[in-house]
Write an enzyme that holds these catalytic residues in place. Structure first.
Site, PDB file in Angstrom:
ATOM      1  N   GLU B  29      -3.241  -8.759  -8.188  1.00 31.08           N
ATOM      2  CA  GLU B  29      -4.016  -7.650  -7.634  1.00 31.08           C
ATOM      3  C   GLU B  29      -3.233  -6.352  -7.796  1.00 31.08           C
ATOM      4  O   GLU B  29      -2.071  -6.275  -7.392  1.00 31.08           O
ATOM      5  CB  GLU B  29      -4.305  -7.920  -6.155  1.00 31.08           C
ATOM      6  CG  GLU B  29      -5.183  -9.151  -5.934  1.00 31.08           C
ATOM      7  CD  GLU B  29      -5.028  -9.752  -4.549  1.00 31.08           C
ATOM      8  OE1 GLU B  29      -4.287  -9.191  -3.712  1.00 31.08           O
ATOM      9  OE2 GLU B  29      -5.639 -10.813  -4.292  1.00 31.08           O
ATOM     10  N   ALA B  59      -8.861 -12.431  -4.727  1.00 27.12           N
ATOM     11  CA  ALA B  59      -9.036 -13.813  -4.281  1.00 27.12           C
ATOM     12  C   ALA B  59      -7.842 -14.633  -4.761  1.00 27.12           C
ATOM     13  O   ALA B  59      -7.756 -14.965  -5.946  1.00 27.12           O
ATOM     14  CB  ALA B  59     -10.338 -14.385  -4.824  1.00 27.12           C
ATOM     15  N   GLU B  60      -6.938 -14.949  -3.854  1.00 24.85           N
ATOM     16  CA  GLU B  60      -5.680 -15.604  -4.239  1.00 24.85           C
ATOM     17  C   GLU B  60      -5.886 -17.003  -4.790  1.00 24.85           C
ATOM     18  O   GLU B  60      -5.231 -17.411  -5.751  1.00 24.85           O
ATOM     19  CB  GLU B  60      -4.716 -15.638  -3.060  1.00 24.85           C
ATOM     20  CG  GLU B  60      -4.161 -14.283  -2.665  1.00 24.85           C
ATOM     21  CD  GLU B  60      -5.197 -13.366  -2.037  1.00 24.85           C
ATOM     22  OE1 GLU B  60      -6.233 -13.865  -1.548  1.00 24.85           O
ATOM     23  OE2 GLU B  60      -4.987 -12.137  -2.051  1.00 24.85           O
ATOM     24  N   GLN B  82       0.713 -10.294  -3.782  1.00 25.45           N
ATOM     25  CA  GLN B  82       1.107  -8.942  -3.377  1.00 25.45           C
ATOM     26  C   GLN B  82       2.109  -8.917  -2.230  1.00 25.45           C
ATOM     27  O   GLN B  82       3.066  -8.147  -2.255  1.00 25.45           O
ATOM     28  CB  GLN B  82      -0.143  -8.151  -3.013  1.00 25.45           C
ATOM     29  CG  GLN B  82       0.042  -6.666  -3.065  1.00 25.45           C
ATOM     30  CD  GLN B  82      -1.296  -5.949  -3.051  1.00 25.45           C
ATOM     31  OE1 GLN B  82      -1.948  -5.850  -2.012  1.00 25.45           O
ATOM     32  NE2 GLN B  82      -1.727  -5.469  -4.199  1.00 25.45           N
ATOM     33  N   PHE B  83       1.900  -9.772  -1.231  1.00 26.60           N
ATOM     34  CA  PHE B  83       2.840  -9.920  -0.118  1.00 26.60           C
ATOM     35  C   PHE B  83       2.877 -11.390   0.281  1.00 26.60           C
ATOM     36  O   PHE B  83       1.854 -12.080   0.218  1.00 26.60           O
ATOM     37  CB  PHE B  83       2.395  -9.104   1.107  1.00 26.60           C
ATOM     38  CG  PHE B  83       2.858  -7.676   1.113  1.00 26.60           C
ATOM     39  CD1 PHE B  83       4.075  -7.321   1.684  1.00 26.60           C
ATOM     40  CD2 PHE B  83       2.080  -6.684   0.546  1.00 26.60           C
ATOM     41  CE1 PHE B  83       4.499  -6.008   1.695  1.00 26.60           C
ATOM     42  CE2 PHE B  83       2.493  -5.359   0.550  1.00 26.60           C
ATOM     43  CZ  PHE B  83       3.716  -5.021   1.135  1.00 26.60           C
ATOM     44  N   ASP B  84       4.041 -11.838   0.745  1.00 25.06           N
ATOM     45  CA  ASP B  84       4.229 -13.199   1.258  1.00 25.06           C
ATOM     46  C   ASP B  84       3.071 -13.663   2.136  1.00 25.06           C
ATOM     47  O   ASP B  84       2.590 -14.772   2.030  1.00 25.06           O
ATOM     48  CB  ASP B  84       5.529 -13.260   2.074  1.00 25.06           C
ATOM     49  CG  ASP B  84       5.823 -11.940   2.777  1.00 25.06           C
ATOM     50  OD1 ASP B  84       4.952 -11.425   3.508  1.00 25.06           O
ATOM     51  OD2 ASP B  84       6.923 -11.389   2.544  1.00 25.06           O
ATOM     52  N   GLY B  85       2.601 -12.743   3.008  1.00 21.18           N
ATOM     53  CA  GLY B  85       1.580 -13.132   3.983  1.00 21.18           C
ATOM     54  C   GLY B  85       0.210 -13.414   3.393  1.00 21.18           C
ATOM     55  O   GLY B  85      -0.685 -13.893   4.088  1.00 21.18           O
ATOM     56  N   PHE B  86       0.049 -13.165   2.082  1.00 23.05           N
ATOM     57  CA  PHE B  86      -1.277 -13.336   1.478  1.00 23.05           C
ATOM     58  C   PHE B  86      -1.336 -14.529   0.545  1.00 23.05           C
ATOM     59  O   PHE B  86      -2.304 -14.706  -0.194  1.00 23.05           O
ATOM     60  CB  PHE B  86      -1.667 -12.066   0.716  1.00 23.05           C
ATOM     61  CG  PHE B  86      -1.476 -10.810   1.515  1.00 23.05           C
ATOM     62  CD1 PHE B  86      -1.680 -10.801   2.887  1.00 23.05           C
ATOM     63  CD2 PHE B  86      -1.080  -9.633   0.900  1.00 23.05           C
ATOM     64  CE1 PHE B  86      -1.504  -9.648   3.639  1.00 23.05           C
ATOM     65  CE2 PHE B  86      -0.899  -8.479   1.639  1.00 23.05           C
ATOM     66  CZ  PHE B  86      -1.107  -8.477   3.016  1.00 23.05           C
ATOM     67  N   TYR B  88      -1.322 -17.748   1.479  1.00 26.58           N
ATOM     68  CA  TYR B  88      -1.928 -18.958   2.074  1.00 26.58           C
ATOM     69  C   TYR B  88      -3.320 -19.318   1.567  1.00 26.58           C
ATOM     70  O   TYR B  88      -3.644 -20.507   1.454  1.00 26.58           O
ATOM     71  CB  TYR B  88      -1.894 -18.863   3.595  1.00 26.58           C
ATOM     72  CG  TYR B  88      -0.501 -18.579   4.123  1.00 26.58           C
ATOM     73  CD1 TYR B  88       0.504 -19.543   4.047  1.00 26.58           C
ATOM     74  CD2 TYR B  88      -0.164 -17.336   4.638  1.00 26.58           C
ATOM     75  CE1 TYR B  88       1.791 -19.281   4.489  1.00 26.58           C
ATOM     76  CE2 TYR B  88       1.127 -17.061   5.090  1.00 26.58           C
ATOM     77  CZ  TYR B  88       2.097 -18.038   5.004  1.00 26.58           C
ATOM     78  OH  TYR B  88       3.360 -17.765   5.438  1.00 26.58           O
ATOM     79  N   HIS B 129       3.320  -8.756   6.622  1.00 28.21           N
ATOM     80  CA  HIS B 129       4.089  -8.106   5.557  1.00 28.21           C
ATOM     81  C   HIS B 129       5.578  -8.411   5.653  1.00 28.21           C
ATOM     82  O   HIS B 129       6.387  -7.771   4.982  1.00 28.21           O
ATOM     83  CB  HIS B 129       3.875  -6.595   5.586  1.00 28.21           C
ATOM     84  CG  HIS B 129       2.493  -6.180   5.191  1.00 28.21           C
ATOM     85  ND1 HIS B 129       1.392  -6.453   5.957  1.00 28.21           N
ATOM     86  CD2 HIS B 129       2.032  -5.529   4.101  1.00 28.21           C
ATOM     87  CE1 HIS B 129       0.314  -5.960   5.361  1.00 28.21           C
ATOM     88  NE2 HIS B 129       0.674  -5.408   4.231  1.00 28.21           N
TER      89      HIS B 129
HETATM   90  C1  LIG Z   1      -5.716 -12.171   1.653  1.00 32.22           C
HETATM   91  C2  LIG Z   1      -5.217 -10.810   1.299  1.00 32.22           C
HETATM   92  N1  LIG Z   1      -4.909 -10.517   0.014  1.00 32.22           N
HETATM   93  C3  LIG Z   1      -4.424  -9.310  -0.337  1.00 32.22           C
HETATM   94  C4  LIG Z   1      -4.219  -8.333   0.602  1.00 32.22           C
HETATM   95  C5  LIG Z   1      -3.631  -6.960   0.190  1.00 32.22           C
HETATM   96  N2  LIG Z   1      -4.654  -5.906   0.345  1.00 32.22           N
HETATM   97  C6  LIG Z   1      -4.726  -5.174   1.461  1.00 32.22           C
HETATM   98  S1  LIG Z   1      -6.049  -4.144   1.430  1.00 32.22           S
HETATM   99  C7  LIG Z   1      -6.513  -4.665  -0.101  1.00 32.22           C
HETATM  100  C8  LIG Z   1      -7.735  -4.103  -0.749  1.00 32.22           C
HETATM  101  C9  LIG Z   1      -8.951  -4.354   0.103  1.00 32.22           C
HETATM  102  O1  LIG Z   1     -10.064  -3.732  -0.492  1.00 32.22           O
HETATM  103  P1  LIG Z   1     -11.459  -3.690   0.266  1.00 32.22           P
HETATM  104  O2  LIG Z   1     -11.823  -5.074   0.717  1.00 32.22           O
HETATM  105  O3  LIG Z   1     -12.422  -2.992  -0.604  1.00 32.22           O
HETATM  106  O4  LIG Z   1     -11.189  -2.851   1.595  1.00 32.22           O
HETATM  107  P2  LIG Z   1     -10.751  -1.324   1.654  1.00 32.22           P
HETATM  108  O5  LIG Z   1      -9.238  -1.290   1.681  1.00 32.22           O
HETATM  109  O6  LIG Z   1     -11.312  -0.640   0.448  1.00 32.22           O
HETATM  110  O7  LIG Z   1     -11.322  -0.784   2.928  1.00 32.22           O
HETATM  111  C10 LIG Z   1      -5.627  -5.644  -0.576  1.00 32.22           C
HETATM  112  C11 LIG Z   1      -5.733  -6.302  -1.898  1.00 32.22           C
HETATM  113  C12 LIG Z   1      -4.545  -8.658   1.956  1.00 32.22           C
HETATM  114  N3  LIG Z   1      -4.363  -7.771   2.948  1.00 32.22           N
HETATM  115  N4  LIG Z   1      -5.029  -9.890   2.265  1.00 32.22           N
END
Ligand SMILES: Cc1ncc(C[n+]2csc(CCOP(=O)(O)OP(=O)(O)O)c2C)c(N)n1
Ligand SMILES: Cc1ncc(C[n+]2csc(CCOP(=O)(O)OP(=O)(O)O)c2C)c(N)n1
Ligand SMILES: [Mg+2]
Ligand SMILES: [Mg+2]
Lengths: 317, 327, 327, 317
Positions: B29, B59-60, B82-86, B88, B129
């Site tokens: 991502e 979508a991980e 992108q981050f450890d927390g994502f 799962y 994070h």
């Molecule tokens: C499961 C997961 N994967 C990746 C991330 C990292 N991340 C944080 S916000 C974001 C984009 C989200 O986009 P959208 O759903 O359109 O919401 P917006 O930020 O535009 O309001 C990502 C990839 C996350 N927080 N959670």
């Protein structure tokens, strides 16, 4: 060999495909050699079409191997038990074909497509829906072939969706086709067309083949607990094999002779399977330590030695 | 010799891997135009194109699942989480599908996939994070789990991970991303220390400090402080969390008779317990004290305003050394 | 007193929990008319209706995720995961959402959810039907992880798990489902042994065997065989894999000076290492030998035709006892 | 207060909602007291509508608490960072309302609905799609409100889907509505209607509010790396606040006086936030050991004592 396959379905050593022969043979025959397929535990018909010896299929069910056949040789991934997981593998494999320039060249035998087979229940898993997202995002040459056999073990399809499953496709931006899963010719036609679209670079398709699981979910299942015979009757009357037989008789393709020969073939295959199954060799106990990693691993080597010592004591070689 | 940060070294390593092997693809991502939220892939899409540096849908499970398909086709995908927390949502694809493919197919199929992940806390960010999920992966047969702690390892180990025919979970010490170090890129991949080997960083005779990732710097700091009081700590960077390089650990503990494992992850069920158990089995008569653990506590990761109290620091390591010496 | 199997005891326990608390709901795949593939919920939908025994769509993350919503509303969902091998798609919802809700909300929100899971191998089935994923959950702060080993514990512990205000991973020993035992249902929930306590099953002075779930029966068998040779094994059923009841373990090992942990899961990163490390820290001077492990090996679960060589048996336990005694 | 909210959006201490004020305030105002909402990290406008003090919102972003406000009090779940996870929580909560007989009674103030807020990127996550499956399977009273702000960090919406996101709904069998996300009145109207359908037992709805993320993804993001100013210009011209201002002026609801007052309100709120933010108390270090479990836990108690000892040494009380 559809007849032979039906016999196999009746072998009942596994998850029977009984009732779904047309959907599987029809679509399976539409694949070309360079294509690749990913299936669940029920797609013996597809394996058959990909040239897998039914005896080999039994290795998985007998517990002698996790993967029953050589995936590279048959260009068919082994039985996938985790519902939906392989829909993503198929999509990624299709992205690979795309990346390798094996899509839309028009050269016969060069362009590739991939098929992911799964059931109506799988449509609820996140992985399958994510596969739709990736397939459309990259316009990957993949065909999702969903056999809606009306049941996910004891749960009717309406527990998964109140609308036709083929309709799911539009929402993701790929074409969705609904086909009579008990009409082998129709299943072949729609699959062939979807594969052509894929190979020529026109992207993914979702096919819903409406059929029925005539047998139990697996040999350890008891359908009488959750469904009454009424449906069974209804669908028995639509038996795809019977339909094909009548059709072929009308077309004078199938005559008594040929039928008798097919029956003999089927019988001998069934016999061969009964025999060979019992003769399938058990793996050597120490083989359980093989292929965890590409190289060797100290922990595992030590554990192998430990078991070797035990086996030596027991006099197992 | 040039001086650069860990994140720059990762970027350089990825670039060299892509240069030397056309089958290497990057997926994740925001890794394309943006170059990743930490800029690990900065400039790579520009130079290698959109089909070798692939921005994926959000979508991980989908990312890892399609990477598996690409690997089956013959590619070497390098996935960025992108981050450890994502990570799962991709757990099933990683521990059930990715980790077992070679075993399941009795060696017929292999998945040379590398999953890169920034890990660990200390960056003052919000929930999810600052996590240390390494134990989940290290306890999964079929996966190789490694962590780098300096620019040199970041540069070489990422290339070794990509070259490996086994799936590798590659952990990057987030809060040390901007730590600088000298890097010599002239050596070649096969001549440098393999990623599955632990590395002796400081020799000492009194007690062995075993660590990895972000806490290696903490262990080194503790060793400096201890030296001032005449206590000689031996510092080892584990590097490979699975499989463990027990030989190197054993040799050290046979000598010092004392060991302390340091990591940010919780104690219970962490790498420390496994290392301690292995050392007890292999060095029983030589242990002068129980192997001790200096780790994050057995709670979820706390709000960032108090994370410094959660993360192991040099003082806590020195307290543990004292405790170990008191046996 | 009546004699019944573990699976029957689970069923009885679920029924009693539903009788005594109208907020208790059951959710899962095929748990309604079919009564679950192992019949754990047999007859419950008939008696409690379709909205208290809920057949769900085929999506594990969805099941746990919606259970969380139901719990936020005030219900006590009991989720059935059909087989150990199918829990991974729900991993994010379990370890990130379910486990941390209380902590994240500083106690304002709680999720009294029980996740039931048959676990362990030995039933001659195909891939994914013989797994032991307990360590993934036991190393996750916020979750309680328990395993039952006989009908009495199956009956009472499932009720304690449901009554608990913390999320509980409830592990059922699949291959022992049909093991029979005497059950006295007259006692009341608060008077029986709490699920977070380990249970001393056999007293002995030579070596402590610590086990849980399906291998408890194996440990008992080993104890009987050892007794014939005059070796007195002490057998403890751990019951709670997280948090660990260290007091009970410590008391035993202080006495015997020797301990062996037995489980089906792989050695590396398993419960055994954590127990061993804790015992080394708490009983260092009393240990006459290193804590040893008799476990599944560090490979994925093998094909069922050779699973008997993978699973711990009495002989392997006795070999370990011999090894321990030889120190 | 929309003006005030815009000012907040400009505070930039967090994930700014700048440009999405109409979508959030419009839909947020449609909720009734007995309803419940689940949001992401960007829905400050919803929190505002649910009565959360903007100062409290800062606790999460400052890192003093994982959850910024009392979820039970405001009937609003805290900021969810894991993309899509809360879509399932919302669906389950809605199933709870159904189960409790709080749907379709017609009694004013009794029937409940739930809203799940998420973005365009979230539409790709398995959890969101599984939420659609469960919501339709049980006809749960839940409204999925997707703010398509054109971007998921650096990825444009077309990376997630080539067709309008609202179209996803049909495929799962729930109605999908597309609305101008910069029209506060329209957003209010469609949300109110969807909530009524939900409360009255007519099931779930998916709403796609088409809007634009005017600001950076978060304060640590640099949009110039992946998008050119052109779109920004285009959308600045559609500024929802400006549109509302003109509308209200035409309707003679908004006059200079009122505007000036709003501006004062906004300014003082902004000022209060600037001040209070710095004054937000840090949690006590030992609080990190609280609420892991309902009861106490020996391990954790021991670790608490360990840290207490360290703090005592350092003289921290
Ligand atoms: C499961 C997961 N994967 C990746 C991330 C990292 N991340 C944080 S916000 C974001 C984009 C989200 O986009 P959208 O759903 O359109 O919401 P917006 O930020 O535009 O309001 C990502 C990839 C996350 N927080 N959670
Ligand atoms: C992830 C996962 N969850 C649950 C199961 C257990 N399970 C095996 S088959 C099955 C039903 C599948 O139904 P469907 O997708 O319609 O395929 P069919 O069996 O009808 O061919 C279930 C729930 C599984 N194998 N994998
Ligand atoms: Mg089906
Ligand atoms: Mg967005």
């Amino acid at each position: 060999q559809a007849t032979a396959l039906q016999r196999q379905g009746e072998l009942g050593l596994w998850a029977p495909l009984l009732g779904q022969e047309a959907a599987q043979i029809g679509s399976g025959r539409a694949l070309e050699a360079q294509d690749y397929a990913f299936t669940t535990y029920r797609e013996h018909g597809i394996a058959w079409c990909r040239g897998v010896d039914p005896v080999d299929m039994l290795r998985f069910w007998r517990g002698t191997m996790h993967q029953s056949w050589d995936a590279n040789l048959h260009r068919l991934y082994g039985y996938q038990v985790i519902i939906g997981a392989h829909a993503l593998h198929a999509t990624g494999y299709a992205m690979g074909a795309q990346h390798a320039g094996r899509v839309g060249t028009g050269e016969p035998g060069r362009d590739q497509a991939v098929v992911a087979y799964f059931g109506d229940g799988a449509m609820s898993e996140g992985d399958v829906n994510e596969a739709f997202v990736f397939a459309t995002a990259y316009q990957a040459p993949v065909v999702f072939f969903c056999q809606n056999n009306q049941w996910a073990i004891s749960e009717p399809t309406k527990r998964q969706s109140l609308v036709p499953l083929a309709q799911r496709a539009e929402g993701f931006g790929l074409p969705g086709v609904r086909v009579d899963g008990n009409d082998v010719i129709a299943c072949h036609a729609v699959t062939a067309e979807a594969l052509n679209r894929a190979r020529s670079g026109q992207g993914p398709t979702l096919i819903e083949a409406v059929t029925y699981r005539m047998g139990a979910h697996t040999t350890s299942d008891d359908p009488t607990k959750y469904r009454d015979g009424a449906d069974d009757e209804l669908w028995r009357a639509r038996d795809p094999i019977e339909r094909l037989r009548i059709h072929l008789q009308e077309k004078n393709v199938l005559n008594e002779e040929l039928e008798a020969e097919l029956a003999r073939e089927a019988a001998s295959l069934a016999e061969r399977m009964r025999v060979s199954c019992r003769e399938l060799p058990d793996p050597h106990p120490l083989s359980m330590f093989d292929h965890v990693y590409a190289g060797s691993d100290a922990r595992i080597d030590e554990q192998r030695r430990e078991v070797k010592a035990i086996l030596d004591e027991e006099g197992v070689s | 010799m040039e001086e650069l940060t860990i994140i720059q070294a990762v970027n350089k390593g990825l670039r060299r891997a892509m240069d030397s092997d056309p089958e290497v693809l990057l997926m994740g991502e925001d890794i394309g135009k943006l170059g990743g939220v930490f800029r690990a892939t900065e400039g790579l899409q520009k130079d290698f194109g959109e089909d070798r540096v692939i921005d994926t849908p959000l979508a991980e499970s989908g990312i890892v699942g399609t990477a598996i398909g690409l690997a089956l086709y013959g590619y070497r995908p390098v996935v960025e989480i992108q981050f450890d927390g994502f990570v799962y949502p991709a757990f099933d694809q990683i521990v059930v599908q990715l980790a077992r493919m070679r075993y399941r197919s009795a060696g017929a199929l292999q998945l040379p996939i590398t999953i890169r992940m920034p890990f660990g806390g200390g960056i003052g960010s919000v929930e999810h994070h600052g996590e240390s999920p390494e134990a989940y992966f290290a306890s999964t047969p079929g996966l190789r789990v490694v962590a780098c702690a300096d620019p040199t390892d970041a540069y070489w180990m990422i290339q070794q991970a990509i070259a490996s025919d086994d799936p590798v979970i590659f952990l990057e010490p987030k809060r040390r991303y901007y730590q600088k170090g000298e890097l010599d890129t002239t050596a070649d991949l096969t001549s440098v220390l393999p990623m599955y080997k632990a590395k002796l960083l400081v020799e000492g005779s009194d007690c062995t400090i075993i660590s990895y990732g972000p806490t290696v710097a903490t262990a080194l700091q503790a060793a400096r402080l201890a030296a001032e009081d005449g206590v000689k700590l031996e510092v080892i960077d584990l590097r490979s969390l699975s499989p463990l390089d027990l030989e190197t650990l054993k040799t050290s503990v046979m000598k010092t008779g004392r060991a302390i494992v340091v990591h940010e992850a919780s104690s219970s069920g962490g790498i420390g317990g496994e290392v301690g158990q292995c050392l007890m089995q292999s060095c029983f008569y030589n242990l002068k004290a129980p192997v001790l653990r200096v780790t994050g506590y057995d709670t979820p990761y706390p709000p960032s305003r108090i994370e410094d109290h959660y993360l192991p620091d040099a003082d806590r390591i020195l307290d543990a050394v004292e405790k170990s010496m008191s046996y």
